[in-house]
Each structure stands twice: as structure tokens, then as C-alpha cells.
Design a protein around this motif. Structure first.
Motif, mmCIF file in Angstrom:
data_model
loop_
_atom_site.group_PDB
_atom_site.id
_atom_site.type_symbol
_atom_site.label_atom_id
_atom_site.label_comp_id
_atom_site.label_asym_id
_atom_site.label_seq_id
_atom_site.Cartn_x
_atom_site.Cartn_y
_atom_site.Cartn_z
ATOM 1 N N ALA B 54 0.939 -1.093 -0.041
ATOM 2 C CA ALA B 54 -0.120 0.112 -0.142
ATOM 3 C C ALA B 54 0.985 1.100 0.092
ATOM 4 N N LYS B 55 0.275 2.203 -0.874
ATOM 5 C CA LYS B 55 1.336 3.391 -0.814
ATOM 6 C C LYS B 55 0.469 4.328 -0.022
ATOM 7 N N ASN B 56 1.350 5.501 0.618
ATOM 8 C CA ASN B 56 0.691 6.610 1.241
ATOM 9 C C ASN B 56 -0.317 7.489 0.307
ATOM 10 N N THR B 57 -1.405 7.912 0.729
ATOM 11 C CA THR B 57 -2.225 8.791 0.129
ATOM 12 C C THR B 57 -1.490 10.399 -0.271
ATOM 13 N N TYR B 58 -1.816 10.873 -1.136
ATOM 14 C CA TYR B 58 -1.309 12.234 -1.354
ATOM 15 C C TYR B 58 -2.426 13.064 -1.789
ATOM 16 N N ILE B 59 -2.454 14.180 -1.898
ATOM 17 C CA ILE B 59 -3.495 15.104 -2.381
ATOM 18 C C ILE B 59 -3.123 15.402 -3.980
ATOM 19 N N SER B 60 -3.784 14.826 -4.776
ATOM 20 C CA SER B 60 -3.472 14.782 -6.240
ATOM 21 C C SER B 60 -3.910 15.937 -7.021
ATOM 22 N N GLU B 61 -5.040 16.591 -6.443
ATOM 23 C CA GLU B 61 -5.308 17.835 -7.138
ATOM 24 C C GLU B 61 -4.976 19.041 -6.532
ATOM 25 N N LEU B 310 -10.627 9.688 -4.328
ATOM 26 C CA LEU B 310 -9.684 9.410 -2.967
ATOM 27 C C LEU B 310 -9.109 10.803 -2.692
ATOM 28 N N ASP B 311 -9.165 11.829 -3.596
ATOM 29 C CA ASP B 311 -8.861 13.212 -3.097
ATOM 30 C C ASP B 311 -9.842 13.628 -1.777
ATOM 31 N N LYS B 362 18.098 0.749 0.219
ATOM 32 C CA LYS B 362 16.950 1.445 -0.589
ATOM 33 C C LYS B 362 15.639 0.566 -0.621
ATOM 34 N N TRP B 363 15.821 -0.671 -0.264
ATOM 35 C CA TRP B 363 14.524 -1.434 -0.501
ATOM 36 C C TRP B 363 13.842 -1.325 1.022
ATOM 37 N N LYS B 364 12.572 -0.708 1.094
ATOM 38 C CA LYS B 364 11.997 -0.105 2.365
ATOM 39 C C LYS B 364 10.678 -0.624 2.028
ATOM 40 N N PHE B 365 10.264 -1.827 1.993
ATOM 41 C CA PHE B 365 8.962 -1.892 1.625
ATOM 42 C C PHE B 365 8.179 -2.804 2.978
ATOM 43 N N GLY B 366 8.968 -3.028 3.947
ATOM 44 C CA GLY B 366 8.453 -3.607 5.173
ATOM 45 C C GLY B 366 7.779 -2.835 5.957
ATOM 46 N N ILE B 367 6.682 -3.324 6.707
ATOM 47 C CA ILE B 367 5.877 -2.646 7.550
ATOM 48 C C ILE B 367 5.702 -3.369 8.860
ATOM 49 N N PRO B 368 5.506 -2.785 10.043
ATOM 50 C CA PRO B 368 5.609 -3.502 11.353
ATOM 51 C C PRO B 368 4.497 -4.533 11.323
ATOM 52 N N ALA B 369 4.546 -5.486 12.207
ATOM 53 C CA ALA B 369 3.613 -6.690 12.093
ATOM 54 C C ALA B 369 2.255 -6.183 12.619
ATOM 55 N N THR B 370 2.430 -5.279 13.687
ATOM 56 C CA THR B 370 0.885 -4.757 14.056
ATOM 57 C C THR B 370 0.281 -4.055 12.946
ATOM 58 N N GLU B 371 1.175 -3.022 12.236
ATOM 59 C CA GLU B 371 0.469 -2.343 11.351
ATOM 60 C C GLU B 371 0.026 -3.147 10.141
ATOM 61 N N TYR B 372 0.879 -4.308 9.850
ATOM 62 C CA TYR B 372 0.122 -5.225 8.928
ATOM 63 C C TYR B 372 -1.082 -5.844 9.295
ATOM 64 N N VAL B 373 -1.102 -6.126 10.607
ATOM 65 C CA VAL B 373 -2.560 -6.721 11.048
ATOM 66 C C VAL B 373 -3.453 -5.772 10.761
ATOM 67 N N GLU B 374 -3.433 -4.434 11.471
ATOM 68 C CA GLU B 374 -4.371 -3.499 11.250
ATOM 69 C C GLU B 374 -4.864 -3.275 9.504
ATOM 70 N N GLY B 375 -3.693 -3.213 8.865
ATOM 71 C CA GLY B 375 -3.895 -2.977 7.165
ATOM 72 C C GLY B 375 -4.693 -4.172 6.575
ATOM 73 N N LYS B 460 -3.630 5.294 3.632
ATOM 74 C CA LYS B 460 -2.499 4.411 2.895
ATOM 75 C C LYS B 460 -3.975 3.706 1.863
ATOM 76 N N PHE B 461 -3.387 3.555 0.645
ATOM 77 C CA PHE B 461 -4.606 2.959 -0.127
ATOM 78 C C PHE B 461 -3.565 1.927 -1.218
ATOM 79 N N VAL B 462 -4.446 1.124 -1.775
ATOM 80 C CA VAL B 462 -3.799 0.019 -2.824
ATOM 81 C C VAL B 462 -4.485 0.594 -4.057
ATOM 82 N N SER B 463 -3.898 0.863 -4.910
ATOM 83 C CA SER B 463 -4.547 1.338 -6.254
ATOM 84 C C SER B 463 -5.012 0.033 -7.180
#
Lengths: 609, 687
Positions: B54-61, B310-311, B362-375, B460-463
């Protein structure tokens, strides 16, 4: 010509500091000879029921028909006269409007509102004096000229989706009219400046001094118009007289900073105002070039009725107080169906000067509530005499060709009862788009610049041909009639506008062209690449070479790879001793080297971090 | 592909030049077993990887500019709002039986602000099933005749015209309010809306009109909003309103009283409109709350899994978190939070990510386990509510007209003192003001950001590009397996093709058995099961008789049936993924393993090896799970505990799908059930 030329030369000799006096002297010299160019400035103020103030600036310049002047003018803006001569314009109106005219509380039936309420954006209509087949061409040229003149994108009006030819439903109707609107045009100061440039004094003197930009654009409604009428014989074209009316209507909120903490008890008392509090400026005398310069204050019929004002006691009004004494007071000519009368106070600006600037204020003492006159749709029942109330309504609307209007689905409701269309509607005229038709989707150049906002459908004009708004004032002398008063007395048609409609149509992804270009280029590159590859390859020779090369080496990995590639190619694996055909492109040594280096890198990284 | 394969097999010596893509196809088909195992595992794995990806949301407009202006809502407006809350909670106002008094109070408050006010009377409409109206707006042409006087609701609508705007666009603020039994929360939501409304009558920056709709929620929040929207979008000039008003004196009374008011010029009996709606916000305040923090919940799912841009969510999230200090949460499946297997999965991903990071920083794709469970919990609920196809709030009515809308539910930490109430009014009001100001800044409608996404947390969202992968991997092996089965069956015995008349017959039985209603859910569910079994058996004996009589010649007939099943599953899932992706994803999870594994039990029993035994067990288990009611019970039992699972619940669930025009209903009836029946018939095939 000779006679006229001489004063000019003389003028130059005298010098610049005496320019004005000299000019006036010149004007008086010629007065007996022919009619002179004139300019007058007027301002009409009117309090509105919802605590707002309407200010209507009216500047009129006229150029008399003359063969002698040629293309030279003293007061009249040259650009306009050239415009009229070039495009043979009989009548033209251009308006820039921001905001909405509130028909319910600001009125819809008095002469002011019916001529000043315009749809948001730019509206332009023009009557041409040229043969039918030249009209469209001159319309296009006119729009381009005007867009240059007023710094606006009026040139978009040349596209056929935005203008039309009203046949009978538009009041100055004749075959030579073209009417177009741009609802999404934003109006700002940059449109006002060229408009002011057409005035002889600009905004440096006279009433135009009040046009303070921040206070103007703070208003609720802002409409700046330019009306051209060319009079006189039309056949020659050169000697037609032109009347140019420039009007600016603004609706302002007096003391807006106070309005926030108004409480319920004080809410019904009208706010007091003065010119200096609204515009932040005062009038320090007239524009010297103006023939007349006056300020009017209009009290509505409704207001004077609520006020208890009649034709007798209008001098001593109990409910409000004026800071300056009016020079004259006009009363409306009493008509049969209304008891109350409108009252017009007139102030002459000529009397004031720099040291004693003109300012007028209105102080309310009693809370008052009244209503403005509505459109005849609301008042029609009073007009019927024999019980059968008949009202003719003309509706005119330009709908862009990409919006389909289905007339079979038209339903008419009178008093909430459905009626047959044929009973009510006398005439429907649809002039279909001649050069465009809908093919299911629009071309990319047919989308507006911000297509995702939606498409604007311009507002419809509803006109009541049997109704004319006019206000006739009792006057003792008709000699120096002011243009504004005569404007009041003219019968002007009542034409409310509907609101602009925004239709959100589906829009494509406008980054699509980029994607298409990318994909097409990729496909072309692949195609040409493979074509060249095929063209320059010699199959037999290559195979022989590969066989010779592969015969030398056999190993475990190449064998495995060859197995896989053989499967991929759909061939059976050839026996081991026969050379594998695929080792040409998978060099085992290279693969080994790469794996070795990658492993070293991984180990290195792992070890050191 | 199948034909080429056939050709290539028929003559032993292959032609020297077969195109590589064909060769690849043949390769995949011939190795369909491995391919399907790999793809399915990868698909399930990819699904579980989504929270990590999942990516962090950002304001696109850019035009939105949230939070760039300091909020103007002051204590003055808050005290105005408080006044309204007091008046509404005053016991005097509740004296009237119909709750008209409180509507009058609201209308009077709106009028005092100088807004245009009108009442909208509506009758709750019966739900009707429109099988193919997935994304079209509901048609309003039908006018129902027999309205009774007793059942109608009154929406109060206030409109502020933008002072300098051109009136082409409008922003809608909705507060559901039940005048008959309103809690304190509803009154508070009205207070917040009123304080914002009173601010907006004074501001000069307004470019779009503001509509405040007080939706009468005594017949449901959704019904009120939908009725108002229907009226708004399709003008109805019928004469219905006049006689009705005569018949119902109450309403007449209501209208008359308002007409007297001194500023009554702004009140109108007719329906008021503003321009095209740019966005809509539904505001609710929850009554009781045990949380220790002021939180705000966002509900976004509309019918058939449609989401607002999403905006809009981003703006709300940004303003709530960074400006007003509220905690934002989106719906999640709470029971998943405590599951240990998910936690261990999260730990595995975390440790993998650690190793990867140590290899290359530079490979930073991991998230903490608790965050993963919540996600994962959020993702699962997001997926479930999208798949359900039932809107999660009154905002769903707006989405039917392509208006972006969300429901905001503020749940304040519970306390009754006045300071707290003022605080929540101020913060809630400022949040709404900020969102309205952002939307007001928009020139174009929302189009920059995503419409197809799954949320894993409010920020956070998955497109669509990412979550499609899981689905694509799941259904990718289906055509290959179908082709290979077909080829195998054809090559071994070139006999007649399997009869494919069964699926259509099954579909029919499902369709007409739904017509039974008016029993209790449990009995009707039982009746449905019995009827379908009965009709299925009769149809099977009548239509599928060649299946029984020609068994000697068709040893591989079950393979053909399986091939047909798999291809129909593939087509159904593919179609469904266009209409409602989440349904297709869940359906694929259930059906793809079952379809791929299905093999006659008799064969497995005959073989008697360990492998076939395993396959048999798997088949039996999957055959149970993929049956929609069974899947429903399993899911419900897992989430709520098996104790309170009832047989009738499934019936109710399906009925609600029917009532909300969900495409999931069609999917279950036309894809999942028939395919399940086919699979079961394969399992019990007599070969």
C-alpha cells in the motif's frame, strides 16, 4: 474641410495648457453649424430590499451624423466609430457580468433590472447592416476585434457552438442579428480598464472617479455593458451617427463589516450609506467634457408605498434623511393600476468642486420592508380583464450542438396541470447545427479548456413581448432631458435570463494522446527492428556457425538450459551428442560470472551492514 | 491455442517454424498443473502482500489546497450552533407527534441566516430490483400513486447562494435527523452543520452554492436522501403535491406558518435547486462512545463497490489529522486484529523486509507486524463492503448520480459538560468548513485521483494497478487448465462434446425460487434449498440423461464438464471484475481452487494413493466452502463466533443484496451457484 482644418492648426499653435478652453471655444463656434458630439455622465442609486445598494453608472457619448468630420472625432472614441464603420453595425450590445441578478429580491420588471440583468460571463449581440451572406463573416471579425479591444476571449464566440441567429424570439429580432454568449468567461479589472478608456475623462474626473476597483469587485453583482446604436441613413454608412452607452451596474453591500454582528433586532433596519462609505471616494466635480453630470437617487414604488410617501409629502420624509439637498425631484407619472409612485431625487454634480466634494448619504430611521416588482409571471393575474389570462412568452436558448434536445419529451404544465403541448405552444423553431453533428464522441479540440468541469449550456432568454417596462417621470422642461431619464421612459422589453446550466459530460483521459504516442512509437520500433533483423539474417550460414561453436563445449548448465529452451520452442530435445541449438544466446560462462558477481555483492553488503 | 496444440500433437513431427507465442501457449497448456499451482499460490500471496504494497495517500488535485486558509469558524458561530442544539433538545419542541415542530425550528434558524429554505415532502419508496442498473442513475419516471397521508417524511433544505458565484455548482451538506426520536448526537450534528452554515452566509470566498439538507431519517437515512436527490435531478411538475397537501392537513399547516414570517420572502413551497453538485458530505455524530479520543470515521463505499474520489478522503483525513487533531479511522474487521496467524504472517513479512533492507538499504517495503495486521483488517473490511455492493451510508445515494460523497461520523469522547460540547462543535465545524473550502476551490470536478482503490488505513491505499495483480494471478490458470482438459479429453476419446445445458437450467431454478417471500427467513431458506434440489434433480433426470446412458463410451466426460465449468467460471469472474472488482476477487478466492481441484471422488477412491486421498479431502472441504451459504456461515462464524449464526441469516443477507440492487446477488445466482453445482456433479460423477 478647409474651414475645419483651420482651428486644428490654430489649436496646435496656441499650445497645450490652454487645450480645454480652446476646445470649448471651438465647440461654441461650430454650434450653430451642426450638432455637436456630446458626452454625459450619470449615476443612479437605488436601495434594494435586501439591504443592498444598486449603483448604475451611465455614460453616453454620441457622435452626430456628419460627412464633414470624416474619421476624426473630438469626444467620441475612435475605436468604436471605426468598428461601426468597418462592420456596418446597426446595433450592438456587449456585456461582461459577474454574479447573478437576484430577480426575486432585486426586481425583474422595472426598466433598470430588465435592461441590466445579464447572464454571467460575456454576452454579445449585434445587428448588422450587410447582406445576409456576409453576416457570419463580419460577426467573426467583430468578435476578434472586440476581444482585442476588451482583453477578453470574445473571439471564442466565432465558433458556431456559441452563437446563433434568433429569428423572432429575441426582441431586436430581424434576420441580421447574431447572438452569442460565453458563460464561463471570468470578468475582472482588465476588462474594465479598456472600457474606461473609451470615456473622455477616463476615471480621472467626474462620476467615473467613483469607480474604485476593490469596492466595485467586492460587490454581489457586477455588469459592465456597452451598447452601440448607429442612427441616420444606413446606405452610405459613412455619415451615420453613433450613440454609445456605457453602463456599469453594481450591487453592493453598504457597511459590510458591520453586517456580521447584526443582531436579530436590528436586522430589519436598512443600513445607512454614503457614497464615500461605499466607494471610498468622493466626486470632486464633473468631468469638464460632459454636457451633464448628475446623480440620481431612486425610491421604488414599493419603497415609497412602505414609506407612506405620496405626491404631496415627498419633501418631508419621515423614515430617512438625506445628507445633501436634492436639486430637483421627479415624480412618476401616476398610472391607473398602482397607487404609489416612484420618486427620483436629482443632484447636480456641477455645483461641487475640489474643495467641496460631492457626497450623498442616506440615513434610515425606521425599519422598512418592501418588495421589488417581479417579473410578469408573478403579477399576471392582475392584468387580466375578462378572466382569460393570456400571456405571451418567448423563450430563446442557444444549445451547443453536442447536447441533444429531445422536443418530443417536452411537457407543459400550467398551474401544475399537464397540458397538451399543442394547446399552449404556438411556435417552435429549431435551427439545427449546420456544420457539426454528433458522432458519438467529441474531437479533442471540441472540448473546453477545463473539460472536467463540464459543459456550459448558456442561459435561456425569456421575453414577454406584450410587456414593456417603462417609468415616465413628470417633467417640466424637456429641453435638457438627461439620457438616463429618457432611457427610463423608453419602453424596454422585459427579458429575464435563466441560470447557466453545467452539464458534466464524460471526458476522456487527456493524457491519452501521450500514451497513444508512446505505444505507437514502441510498436513501430518493434516492427522495424524485427523487419531489419529478418532482412539481414542468413539462416543457413548462421546455423552452421552455431553448430560448429556448440560442438566444442558441453556442460551441465547449458544442457539444462537447452532442455528448457527446446521445450519452449516446442521441439523435442535432441540427443545429447548432437549439439544443442540454443546455447548461442545463453552463454554459460556469462551467466556464471553474473551469478558470482551478484553473490559477492550480496555477501559484501550483508557482511558490512 | 487448443487447436494448435491438437495439431501439434496429431502429427508427431512438428513443423520447424511455429511462432514463439504459440509455442509458449502450448508449453503453458501442457504444464497447466504446475502453472495453476504457481499462479494460485502467487495470487493468494499477492493478496496478503497488499497491505505491504500500500502507498501513502497524497492530494493529487492541486486546486484543493486543504488547510491553506486558517479556519474562520469562531466561537460566535459555535454559540449559534449551541443555541440550535439547546432548542432542539428542549422537551417543548418534541411535543408534536410528527416532529414538525423541530423542522420548523430548523427552518426558522435557516431563515434567520438569510438562506433560502424549502421543505421537501417525500414518501419512502419501495425497493425494486433492477437487475442491470449497476451504474446508471435510478429512473424516476415512475410515480407511485397510492400514498397514504400517514407515511411521509419532510426534508428541510436550506440553500446559500454564493454571493459572487454563477450558481453552476453546489456543495451539499447532509445531516440525517429523526425528529421523532432524535438522540443527542443528531442534535449535535445539526449544531455543527448550523455553525458552519452560519459562517458560510457571511463569507465572501464562496464560489459554489451550499445546500444544507436536513434529511428526515424516520424511514431510513438513505431513503430520505435518495428521495431528495431523485426530485433534485429529475424535475417533477406533476400535480401530485397539491392534492396531497390538501389531504394531509399537517403539511399545509407547516407551510402556512412559515409563510407569515417577516423574512418569509426567502421561504418557498416549491422545490429549490442549485447547480450541479460537486461533492456531498454526510455528517453524523454518534451518541454513545467509549473511546478516549475524539475519532472520526469515514464511510465511503457506495452501491456496487463504487468509491468516491480518493482526493475527497485525503482532504478529510489531512484536515482532521493535521489541523483538528481528530483521529481518523475507516471501517475494519475487528476480529481479524487478534488473529495470531495474521500476526505471524506479518512478522514473517517484517523479517523478510529486514533482511532485504540489510542487503540493500533502499529496499524499504516492510511494515511493522501490528501495522500489517491492522492494514489487513481494514483491507478485508474494505474488500467486504465493496463486494457486498450495499452502500454503507446515505452517501451512496449521491454516488448513483456520479457525485462524490462520503459520510463522516464523529464519535466524541463521552462527556456532558459544556466546554466539551463547544470543543466538539468547534473542531467538527472547522473540519467541515475546511473540506467545504477545499471543494469550493475546485474548478473542475474530482477527477485527478483514484476512483478504484482499496484502503488499508485512512492514509494508505492500494490502487487498481496493484490489486489487479492478485486477481489476475488467480484467474490466469483457468483458461489453460480448461484448454488442457479439453485437449486431453478430446485426444483420448474423440467423442461428442459434453452437454452444457446444465448450467442454464440451474440458473433458472435459482432465479424463480427467489420469488418466495413473506415467510420467516429460516423457513424460506429451507424451502429454497428443498425446491432447488428438487428442481435440480428433476432437470438432471430429464435433460442430462445422455450423461447417464452413455457412460460406457465417455470415460473422460467429467473432464469435459470440468473444462466447461472452468471456462464459465473464468468468463463470469472476468465480467464481474469489471462490474464489481471486490466481488470477483472474493469469488475467485472461493471458486478457483475448487474448480481446479475438482475430480470425481470415485477415481480417487479407486486409485487409493496418498495423493489422491489428499485430493479427495481437499475436494470435499472446498466443495463445502464454496457453497455460498456455507461460506457465509463460515465467515460469520469466524468473525462473530459460531454461537449466534442462524440459518435464516443467509436468507436475510441475500434479501438485502436484492433490495439494494447489488450486482453480487446476480453473481451468486448466475455464476457461483451454477458453477458450484457443476463442481459437485463432477465430484459425484459416475465414471
Amino acid at each position: 474641410m478647409v474651414l475645419l482644418q483651420r482651428p486644428h492648426i490654430l489649436l496646435l499653435l496656441i499650445g497645450t495648457h490652454q487645450f480645454l478652453q480652446c476646445w470649448i471655444a471651438f465647440g461654441s463656434v461650430n454650434e450653430e453649424g451642426q450638432k455637436q458630439e456630446e458626452f454625459s455622465e450619470e449615476l443612479l442609486l437605488k436601495t434594494l430590499p435586501d439591504h443592498k445598494l444598486l449603483a448604475h453608472f451611465h455614460f453616453q457619448s454620441s457622435a452626430p451624423p456628419s460627412t464633414s468630420n470624416g474619421c476624426h472625432h473630438h469626444l467620441f472614441p475612435k475605436a468604436i466609430s471605426q468598428l461601426v464603420q468597418k462592420f456596418r453595425i446597426k446595433e450592438m450590445e456587449l456585456s461582461f457580468t459577474q454574479g447573478r441578478w437576484n430577480y426575486e429580491s432585486w426586481g425583474g420588471f422595472d426598466p433598470k433590472s430588465s435592461s441590466n440583468a445579464k447572464p454571467a460571463g460575456v454576452e454579445l449581440w449585434a445587428v448588422f447592416d450587410v447582406p445576409q451572406h456576409h453576416i457570419d463573416a463580419s460577426w467573426k471579425n467583430l468578435t476578434h476585434t472586440l476581444s482585442g479591444l476588451f482583453c477578453a476571449s470574445i473571439n471564442f464566440l466565432e465558433s458556431t457552438a456559441t452563437y446563433s441567429t434568433p429569428e423572432w424570439s429575441f426582441p431586436p429580432a430581424s434576420g441580421n442579428v447574431r447572438y452569442g454568449t460565453l458563460p464561463c468567461e471570468a470578468v475582472c479589472t482588465e476588462n474594465l480598464s479598456p472600457w474606461l478608456k473609451l470615456l473622455p475623462c477616463r476615471d480621472k474626473a467626474g462620476i467615473a472617479l467613483l469607480l474604485d476597483r476593490p469596492s466595485l469587485y467586492r460587490g454581489f453583482y457586477h455588469s459592465q455593458q456597452l451598447h452601440l446604436t448607429s442612427t441616420g441613413s444606413s446606405s452610405e454608412g459613412i455619415d451615420s451617427g453613433i450613440i454609445l452607452e456605457q453602463t456599469l451596474t453594481v450591487v453592493l453591500q453598504p457597511n459590510s463589516e458591520m453586517a456580521i454582528e447584526v443582531h436579530a433586532s436590528e436586522k430589519h433596519i436598512q443600513p445607512s450609506w454614503s457614497l464615500s462609505s461605499i466607494f471610498g471616494k468622493q466626486v470632486s466635480g464633473r468631468c469638464v467634457l460632459a454636457k451633464s453630470s448628475s446623480v440620481y437617487l431612486l425610491l421604488d414604488r414599493g419603497l415609497s408605498a412602505a414609506n407612506g410617501l405620496t405626491s404631496e409629502n415627498f419633501w418631508s420624509n419621515p423614515s430617512f434623511e438625506l445628507s445633501a439637498n436634492p436639486d430637483r425631484i421627479f415624480l412618476e407619472e401616476s398610472s391607473s393600476h398602482s397607487k404609489s409612485l416612484s420618486i427620483l431625487y436629482m443632484f447636480q454634480v456641477e455645483k461641487y468642486c475640489e474643495s467641496e466634494p460631492f457626497d450623498i448619504g442616506l440615513m434610515w430611521k425606521v425599519p422598512l420592508a418592501w418588495f421589488c416588482q417581479q417579473t410578469p409571471l408573478h403579477a399576471s393575474s392582475a392584468n387580466s380583464k375578462d378572466g382569460s389570462c393570456e400571456l405571451r412568452v418567448d423563450v430563446f436558448q442557444v444549445v451547443p450542438w453536442y447536447v441533444k434536445v429531445y422536443f418530443h419529451s417536452l411537457r407543459v404544465f400550467v398551474d401544475q396541470q399537464p397540458r397538451a403541448v399543442s394547446d399552449i405552444i404556438e411556435k417552435i423553431h429549431v435551427s439545427p447545427s449546420k456544420d457539426k453533428c454528433l458522432l458519438g464522441f467529441l474531437r479533442i479540440d471540441e472540448y473546453p479548456p477545463d473539460a472536467n468541469q463540464g459543459f456550459d449550456i448558456p442561459s435561456a432568454i425569456i421575453s414577454f413581448p406584450n410587456f414593456h417596462a417603462s417609468m415616465v417621470f413628470l417633467e417640466d422642461d424637456s429641453l435638457n432631458k438627461s439620457p438616463l431619464l429618457s432611457k427610463f421612459q423608453e419602453k424596454c422589453p422585459v427579458m429575464p435570463y435563466t441560470e447557466v446550466l453545467l452539464v458534466p459530460l464524460t471526458t476522456p483521459d487527456f493524457s491519452m494522446p501521450y500514451n497513444v504516442i508512446t505505444i505507437t512509437c514502441t510498436v513501430f520500433a518493434l516492427y522495424f527492428g524485427s523487419l531489419l533483423n529478418v532482412l539481414q539474417r542468413r539462416v543457413a550460414e548462421e546455423e552452421r556457425f552455431l553448430k560448429a561453436k556448440a560442438a566444442k563445449k558441453t556442460g551441465r548448465l547449458p544442457l539444462l538450459l537447452s532442455k528448457l529452451s527446446a521445450k519452449l520452442r516446442g521441439r523435442r530435445l535432441e540427443p545429447l551428442h548432437s549439439p544443442p541449438s540454443s546455447s548461442s544466446f545463453i552463454n554459460s560462462k556469462l551467466v556464471l560470472k553474473v551469478i558470482l558477481v551478484a553473490g559477492l555483492a550480496v555477501g559484501w553488503q550483508y557482511f558490512f551492514s | 491455442m487448443a487447436e494448435t496444440k491438437e495439431k501439434s500433437l496429431s502429427d508427431e513431427k512438428p513443423k520447424p517454424r511455429v511462432r514463439p507465442i504459440v509455442r509458449l501457449g502450448i508449453f503453458l497448456i501442457s504444464h497447466s498443473f504446475h502453472v495453476s499451482v504457481v499462479c494460485c499460490t502467487a495470487g493468494v500471496l499477492a493478496l496478503f502482500l497488499l497491505p505491504v504494497l500500500a502507498k501513502n495517500t497524497y492530494i493529487s488535485e492541486n486546486a484543493l489546497m486543504p488547510g491553506s486558509a486558517s479556519p474562520m469558524l469562531s466561537n460566535q458561530h459555535v454559540s449559534d450552533g449551541n443555541r440550535l442544539v439547546k432548542d432542539l433538545t428542549n422537551p417543548n419542541s418534541k411535543s408534536s407527534e410528527t416532529g414538525i415542530e423541530s423542522h420548523k425550528i430548523i427552518a426558522q434558524y435557516m431563515l434567520d441566516l438569510g438562506a433560502e429554505v424549502s421543505f421537501h415532502k417525500f414518501h419512502p419508496q419501495m425497493n425494486q430490483f433492477h437487475p442491470l442498473h449497476f451504474f446508471s442513475s435510478p429512473d424516476s419516471g415512475k410515480i407511485q400513486e397510492n400514498y397514504s397521508c400517514s407515511s411521509y417524511g419532510i426534508n428541510t433544505v436550506g440553500i446559500i447562494r454564493a454571493p459572487r458565484g454563477d450558481g453552476k455548482e453546489a456543495i451539499v451538506l447532509v445531516t440525517p435527523y429523526n425528529a421523532l426520536k432524535s438522540g443527542f448526537g443528531e442534535a449535535l450534528s445539526l449544531g455543527i452543520a448550523y455553525s458552519v452554515f452560519s459562517l458560510l452566509t457571511q463569507v465572501t470566498w464562496l464560489a459554489k452554492d451550499i445546500i444544507w439538507l436536513v434529511a428526515d431519517s424516520q424511514y431510513g437515512e438513505y431513503a430520505a436522501v435518495a428521495a431528495w436527490l431523485r426530485e433534485y435531478q429529475t424535475p417533477k411538475f406533476s400535480s401530485l403535491s397539491a392534492p396531497n397537501a390538501e389531504m394531509c392537513p399537517d403539511v399545509n399547516n407547516l407551510f402556512e406558518l412559515k409563510g407569515h414570517s417577516i423574512s418569509g420572502s426567502k421561504f418557498s413551497n416549491s422545490f429549490r435547486r442549485a447547480g450541479t453538485m460537486a461533492a456531498a458530505l454526510v455528517l453524523k455524530v454518534r451518541d454513545q462512545n467509549e473511546q478516549f479520543e475524539d475519532t472520526i470515521s469515514i464511510y465511503a463505499e457506495a452501491s456496487n463497490g463504487q468509491m468516491p474520489n480518493l482526493d475527497l478522503i485525503n482532504v478529510v483525513n489531512y484536515l482532521a489529522v493535521h489541523r483538528q487533531g481528530l483521529r481518523v479511522n475507516v471501517e475494519k474487521l475487528w476480529s481479524l486484529l487478534n488473529s495470531s496467524w495474521l500476526k505471524s504472517l506479518g512478522e514473517i513479512f517484517e523479517s523478510l523486509a529486514k533482511v532485504a533492507k540489510s542487503l540493500y538499504p533502499k529496499w524499504k517495503f516492510g511494515i511493522p507486524a501490528t501495522e500489517y495486521v491492522e492494514g489487513t483488517a481494514t483491507l478485508a473490511s474494505s474488500l467486504y463492503y465493496q463486494a457486498l455492493g450495499v452502500p454503507t451510508g446515505p452517501h451512496g445515494a449521491f454516488r448513483d448520480y456520479q457525485v462524490d460523497a462520503i459520510t463522516l461520523e464523529i464519535s466524541p469522547k463521552f462527556s456532558l459538560d459544556k466546554v466539551w460540547r463547544n470543543d466538539i462543535l468547534l473542531r467538527g465545524g472547522r473540519l467541515i468548513e475546511g473540506v467545504i473550502r477545499s471543494v469550493n476551490n475546485l474548478l473542475e470536478k474530482f477527477h485527478q485521483s483514484f476512483f478504484l482503490y482499496l484502503l488499508t488505513s485512512p492514509s494508505k491505499f492500494v490502487s487498481v494497478g496493484v490489486y489487479m495483480i492478485a486477481f489476475a494471478l488467480l484467474i490466469a490458470p483457468l483458461p489453460m487448465v480448461a484448454a488442457s482438459l479439453y485437449v486431453d479429453a478430446n485426444s483420448s476419446s474423440k467423442r461428442s462434446k459434453g452437454d452444457s445445458s446444465t448450467p442454464s437450467a440451474i440458473t433458472d431454478t435459482d432465479e424463480h425460487s427467489i420469488a418466495i417471500r413473506s415467510w420467516s427467513p429460516t423457513t424460506s431458506f429451507m424451502i429454497w434449498v428443498l425446491l432447488s434440489i428438487l428442481s435440480l434433480l428433476t432437470l438432471n433426470s430429464v435433460l442430462a440423461s445422455p450423461l447417464a446412458c452413455a457412460k460406457a463410451t465417455q470415460e473422460k466426460e467429467w473432464a469435459l464438464v470440468k473444462s466447461v465449468t472452468i471456462s464459465s467460471v473464468f468468463i463470469g469472474l472476468g465480467l464481474m471484475s469489471v462490474i464489481n472488482f471486490a466481488t470477483a476477487e472474493i469469488g475467485a478466492l472461493l471458486m478457483v481452487p475448487m474448480c481446479l481441484l475438482a475430480q470425481p471422488l470415485k477415481l480417487d477412491v479407486r486409485a487409493g494413493t496418498l495423493r489422491s486421498f489428499c485430493r479427495m479431502i481437499c475436494n470435499l472441504v472446498l466443495g463445502h466452502i464454496a457453497f455460498p451459504p456455507a461460506a457465509f456461515f463460515l465467515l460469520k462464524g469466524m468473525l462473530d463466533g459460531f454461537g449466534n449464526a442462524n440459518v435464516g441469516d443467509f436468507w436475510m443477507w441475500v434479501e438485502s443484496l436484492w433490495a439494494w440492487n447489488s450486482a453480487t446477488y446476480l453473481f451468486i445466482g448466475m455464476v457461483q451457484l451454477p458453477c458450484w453445482v457443476l463442481c459437485i456433479s463432477i465430484l459425484f460423477h459416475t465414471c
